[in-house]
Design a protein around this motif. Structure first.
Motif, short mmCIF file in Angstrom:
data_model
loop_
_atom_site.label_atom_id
_atom_site.label_comp_id
_atom_site.label_asym_id
_atom_site.label_seq_id
_atom_site.Cartn_x
_atom_site.Cartn_y
_atom_site.Cartn_z
N UNK A 109 0.83 -1.20 0.00
CA UNK A 109 0.00 0.00 0.00
C UNK A 109 0.87 1.25 0.00
N UNK A 110 1.97 1.21 0.72
CA UNK A 110 2.91 2.33 0.76
C UNK A 110 3.46 2.60 -0.65
N UNK A 111 3.89 1.54 -1.33
CA UNK A 111 4.42 1.69 -2.69
C UNK A 111 3.35 2.23 -3.63
N UNK A 112 2.14 1.69 -3.52
CA UNK A 112 1.04 2.12 -4.37
C UNK A 112 0.77 3.62 -4.23
N UNK A 113 0.79 4.13 -3.00
CA UNK A 113 0.53 5.55 -2.77
C UNK A 113 1.66 6.42 -3.32
N UNK A 114 2.87 5.93 -3.24
CA UNK A 114 4.02 6.74 -3.69
C UNK A 114 4.00 6.95 -5.21
N UNK A 115 3.51 5.97 -5.97
CA UNK A 115 3.50 6.10 -7.43
C UNK A 115 2.19 6.67 -7.95
N UNK A 116 1.28 6.98 -7.03
CA UNK A 116 -0.02 7.53 -7.42
C UNK A 116 0.02 9.05 -7.36
N UNK A 117 -1.14 9.65 -7.56
CA UNK A 117 -1.24 11.11 -7.44
C UNK A 117 -0.94 11.60 -6.04
N UNK A 118 -1.07 10.72 -5.06
CA UNK A 118 -0.73 11.12 -3.70
C UNK A 118 0.75 11.48 -3.60
N UNK A 119 1.59 10.70 -4.27
CA UNK A 119 3.03 10.96 -4.35
C UNK A 119 3.67 11.07 -2.97
N UNK A 120 3.23 10.28 -2.03
CA UNK A 120 3.83 10.28 -0.69
C UNK A 120 3.55 8.92 -0.06
N UNK A 121 4.35 8.60 0.95
CA UNK A 121 4.22 7.31 1.60
C UNK A 121 2.99 7.19 2.47
N UNK A 122 2.81 6.02 3.03
CA UNK A 122 1.60 5.70 3.80
C UNK A 122 1.47 6.57 5.04
N UNK A 123 2.55 6.70 5.81
CA UNK A 123 2.47 7.48 7.05
C UNK A 123 2.13 8.93 6.77
N UNK A 124 2.76 9.53 5.75
CA UNK A 124 2.49 10.92 5.44
C UNK A 124 1.08 11.10 4.90
N UNK A 125 0.62 10.13 4.10
CA UNK A 125 -0.75 10.20 3.58
C UNK A 125 -1.77 10.20 4.71
N UNK A 126 -1.58 9.31 5.69
CA UNK A 126 -2.52 9.26 6.82
C UNK A 126 -2.50 10.56 7.61
N UNK A 127 -1.32 11.15 7.73
CA UNK A 127 -1.25 12.42 8.44
C UNK A 127 -2.05 13.49 7.71
#
Length: 460
Positions: A109-127
Motif C-alpha cells: 500500500x505504501x508503494x502504491x501511494x508513492x507512485x499515485x497522485x498522492x506521491x507520498x508514503x503511507x504514514x504521510x498520507x494518513x497524516x
C-alpha cells in the motif's frame, strides 16, 4: 471492476477515477491541485482517499502503523466488506477485491501511494487525511527509559541515606515499586515524592534510635520535609508511601481506615490532627473528678450540647454511672431538640456517617459498661448505618421496628406531608427481617425529624 487511483496528468491536472463501464459525471472533470487545508495532497486525491468506503482501511492502518513505530510493515485484515468498500479497495490497490474479507500488506500500500497522485508514503498520507500519527512504540520506550532513570536515581538516594541501614527499608522499597502508584505521576512529581518519602522516614527512623523518641506533629513534620503543613495529609501519595514504610518498620498491616492511619502515625511518634473533626454529644455525666469530666457534667446540668474532639477523647475518663444507657441518633436536629426540651438522657449523634471520632467515643462508652440504643433515618443509607452501629456495639434498636416505620408512614400521610421516596438499592435490616420489605412496599423515606416527638419522650 477495473480502474486506477487518480494519477497526475499533463500540466498537473488530476483525472478522477470511476469504475469501468460507468457514465462520466460532473466530478470526472479534470481539476488542478488547489490548497485544501490538508497539506500536500491534491484536492481531487484528498477527496477520493477520504471517501467513506475507505474509512475502515485507514483506521486499521493507522492503528498498525502506530504500533509498528510508523514503519510500513505487516498487514491488516478487513472483514465483512460492503460492495462499496470492495469497489474502493479494488481501485486503490489496483487489484480485484471480490470477497468480503481481504488482507492488505502495508508495504504494498505504501508503494502504491508513492507512485499515485498522492506521491507520498503511507504514514504521510494518513497524516494528511487525519490527525498526526503517534509513534506508540517510541512513546513506550521513552516512558520505560524515564521510569528506569527515575528508580535508578531514587534507589541511589535510598542507598546513600541512613535509611538503608534498616532491613525493612528494602521490603518497603520493593513494595512501592510494585504498586505502580509513583510512576503514574508526572516525572518531576514522582521524583520529588520518592526523595521526600526517604527523607521523612530517615527523620522518623534514624540509624541509632534515641532512647526516648521525640513526639512531633504531623503538620510540623510535613513542613520540615515538603515546605507545606499539608504535605502529609491523608490522601496524598507521600502520606501513603510514608505510612507503608512505618508499617514495614513495625511489622504492621497497612490500615484501611482513618483510625488505623492515625494509630500507625502514633507508632512512629507522630501526632496527627485531632481537633478538626468532632462528635456532637448531650447530657454526658462521667464520674471522674478532673476538670474535663466536671466540665461535661456542668454542661449536662445546663442542658448544653458539647462537641468533643479526638484530642479531648484521648484525655477524658469516660467512666459513667452504672447501667447508663446512651441513646444514639443520626441527625443533629435530635440533639438540638433534646437540649431545647431539657431532656435528661445522654445522647450521641453520628451526624450521618459515624466517623472515626464518633466511633472512638462509642468505643469508650461501651468499654465503660454503658448500654447503647440506636435510632436513625428510615432510608437505605440509614439502615446501612444502623447495621454498622448495632452490629459493632450490640446496641438495642431504638424505635427502629417495622411497626414504628409503618406507624410513622401512616402519620405523615394523614398529616399531608409531601412524600419523600426511597432511592438507591435496598438494604436488609439485620435486627428486623420484615423492615426492609415493608419499606420497599411503601417506598417512603422517613427521616428522624418525623419521629422527633416520640424520641424526645424517651429522652425525657
Amino acid at each position: 471492476m477495473t480502474g486506477e487511483l487518480p494519477a497526475t496528468g499533463e500540466a498537473g491536472t488530476v483525472p478522477v477515477i470511476r469504475a469501468a463501464g460507468t457514465a462520466p459525471t460532473v466530478h470526472d472533470t479534470e481539476v488542478a491541485p488547489t490548497a485544501t487545508g490538508t497539506g500536500k495532497l491534491p484536492a481531487a486525491t484528498y477527496t477520493w482517499l477520504s471517501q467513506p468506503p475507505l474509512h475502515r482501511l485507514w483506521a486499521a492502518v493507522r492503528t498498525r502503523l502506530e504500533a509498528n513505530g510508523l514503519q510500513a510493515t505487516g498487514a491488516v485484515r478487513l472483514t465483512n466488506l460492503t460492495p462499496q468498500e470492495r469497489e474502493a479497495l479494488s481501485l486503490l490497490l489496483s487489484r480485484q477485491v471480490s470477497r468480503p474479507t481481504t488482507t492488505i500488506h502495508l508495504a504494498a500500500l505504501d508503494t502504491r501511494l508513492r507512485i499515485s497522485a498522492a506521491a507520498m508514503g503511507l504514514a504521510e498520507t494518513l497524516t494528511q487525511l487525519g490527525q498526526p500519527l503517534t509513534d506508540r512504540r517510541a512513546t513506550r520506550d521513552t516512558a520505560r527509559a524515564r521510569r528506569t532513570h527515575l528508580w535508578s536515581n531514587a534507589t541511589e538516594a535510598l542507598a546513600a541515606s541512613p535509611l538503608g541501614a534498616h532491613p525493612w527499608a528494602e521490603r518497603w522499597w520493593g513494595e512501592i515499586r510494585r504498586t505502580g502508584a509513583v510512576t503514574r505521576q508526572a516525572e518531576p512529581t514522582a521524583s520529588a515524592t520518592l526523595h521526600q518519602a526517604i527523607h521523612t522516614l530517615t527523620l522518623l527512623f534514624p540509624p541509632v534510635p534515641p532512647t526516648s523518641p521525640s513526639v512531633r506533629g504531623r503538620g510540623d513534620l510535613a513542613t520540615q520535609v515538603t515546605g507545606s503543613a499539608h504535605g502529609l495529609d491523608d490522601g496524598t501519595l507521600l502520606s501513603r508511601l510514608v505510612l507503608r514504610g512505618i508499617a514495614h518498620a513495625h511489622g504492621a498491616d497497612f490500615p484501611s481506615d482513618a483510625g488505623g492511619r492515625r494509630a500507625l502515625w502514633r507508632l512512629a511518634s507522630v501526632i496527627p490532627d485531632e481537633v478538626s473533626s468532632t462528635v456532637l454529644t448531650y447530657g454526658l455525666r462521667p464520674t471522674a473528678t478532673t476538670w474535663r469530666e466536671a466540665a461535661l457534667r456542668d454542661r449536662a446540668d445546663h442542658h448544653a450540647e458539647t462537641h468533643l474532639t479526638l484530642r479531648e477523647l484521648r484525655t477524658l475518663r469516660l467512666t459513667m454511672p452504672p447501667r447508663t444507657r446512651i441513646h444514639i441518633c443520626e441527625n443533629p436536629r435530635v440533639v438540638e431538640a433534646a437540649a431545647d426540651a431539657g431532656c435528661a438522657q445522654p445522647l450521641v449523634c453520628t451526624s450521618g456517617s459515624a466517623a472515626t471520632v464518633v466511633l472512638t467515643l462509642l468505643d469508650a462508652l461501651a468499654e465503660s459498661g454503658c448500654t447503647l440504643a440506636y435510632h436513625g433515618d428510615f432510608d437505605w443509607p440509614g439502615i446501612a448505618l444502623a447495621n454498622r452501629v448495632i452490629g459493632r456495639y450490640d446496641a438495642r434498636p431504638w424505635r427502629m421496628s417495622t411497626l414504628e416505620y409503618e406507624r410513622l408512614a401512616a402519620r405523615t400521610q394523614t398529616a399531608g406531608t409531601p412524600p419523600l421516596l426511597l432511592t438507591g438499592p435496598p438494604v436488609a435490616a439485620d435486627w428486623d427481617a420484615e423492615l426492609g420489605p415493608a419499606m420497599e412496599a411503601l417506598s417512603l423515606a422517613l427521616h428522624e425529624e418525623a419521629a422527633l416527638d416520640t424520641l424526645l419522650e424517651d429522652l425525657a
